[in-house]
Design an enzyme around this catalytic site. Structure first.
Site, PDB file in Angstrom:
ATOM      1  N   HIS A 154     -13.559  11.193 -22.036  1.00 23.41           N
ATOM      2  CA  HIS A 154     -12.746  11.176 -20.821  1.00 23.41           C
ATOM      3  C   HIS A 154     -13.494  11.684 -19.589  1.00 23.41           C
ATOM      4  O   HIS A 154     -13.006  11.508 -18.476  1.00 23.41           O
ATOM      5  CB  HIS A 154     -11.459  11.975 -21.032  1.00 23.41           C
ATOM      6  CG  HIS A 154     -10.426  11.205 -21.787  1.00 23.41           C
ATOM      7  ND1 HIS A 154      -9.458  10.460 -21.178  1.00 23.41           N
ATOM      8  CD2 HIS A 154     -10.255  11.020 -23.117  1.00 23.41           C
ATOM      9  CE1 HIS A 154      -8.697   9.879 -22.086  1.00 23.41           C
ATOM     10  NE2 HIS A 154      -9.166  10.204 -23.289  1.00 23.41           N
ATOM     11  N   ASP A 192     -11.669   6.654 -18.438  1.00 24.21           N
ATOM     12  CA  ASP A 192     -10.271   7.041 -18.520  1.00 24.21           C
ATOM     13  C   ASP A 192      -9.482   5.963 -19.252  1.00 24.21           C
ATOM     14  O   ASP A 192     -10.034   4.973 -19.719  1.00 24.21           O
ATOM     15  CB  ASP A 192      -9.685   7.384 -17.144  1.00 24.21           C
ATOM     16  CG  ASP A 192      -9.585   6.201 -16.201  1.00 24.21           C
ATOM     17  OD1 ASP A 192      -9.427   5.048 -16.659  1.00 24.21           O
ATOM     18  OD2 ASP A 192      -9.622   6.425 -14.983  1.00 24.21           O
TER      19      ASP A 192
END
Length: 160
Positions: A130, A134
């Site tokens: 992340h 995303d």
């Protein structure tokens, strides 16, 4: 190639998107997991990729794999393998930023064209870093992969 951020690594303080597509393929051995690397996977046919995966897997099982054969992967694919796991959450193989887990492929009840039917299905799980990726590009990648798998003409185009 449509989602270059998935074929990337964090190098120092930078995100590097690789121009090469060296796909790691996880395989189970009696001693544990090994990830062999199919180099320049984007330049080969599905048949050639399958042969190379089989060749590398055989060498790994016989413990005659050259160290370079498990180095330099830019993205990895893993499956439930011998235990035929329906779901899995694979762990990223650093310095890569993503790994695709493929569950057992088999018949399952599903709604198809408005009717309950038995369909051949598999669950996909994309684990991603992340810090780099995303949920939007990750979900878009999975959606595109699903579309290509479900429509053979799209799948065949990508493999030429």
């Amino acid at each position: 190639k449509e989602f270059p951020v998935l074929n990337s690594a964090v190098v120092g303080d930078e995100i590097v998107c690789w121009d090469e597509y060296h796909i790691g393929v996880a395989g189970a051995l009696d001693q544990g997991l090994v990830v062999t690397v199919v180099r320049d996977a984007d330049k080969e046919s599905l048949v050639a990729l399958s042969r190379e995966i089989k060749r590398l897997s055989t060498k790994a099982r016989h413990n005659v794999l050259d160290p370079v054969a498990y180095q330099g992967g830019t993205f990895t694919i893993s499956s439930g393998g011998r235990v035929e796991t329906d779901f899995m959450t694979p762990i990223i193989n650093p310095p890569q930023n993503a790994i695709l887990g493929i569950g057992k492929i088999g018949p399952r009840p599903a709604v198809y064209q408005g009717q309950l039917a038995i369909r051949t299905m598999a669950y996909l799980c994309l684990t991603h870093d992340h810090r780099v990726i995303d949920g939007v590009p990750a979900s878009m990648f999975l959606g595109r992969l699903k579309e290509m798998i479900e429509h053979r003409e799209l799948f065949a185009k990508v493999l030429r």
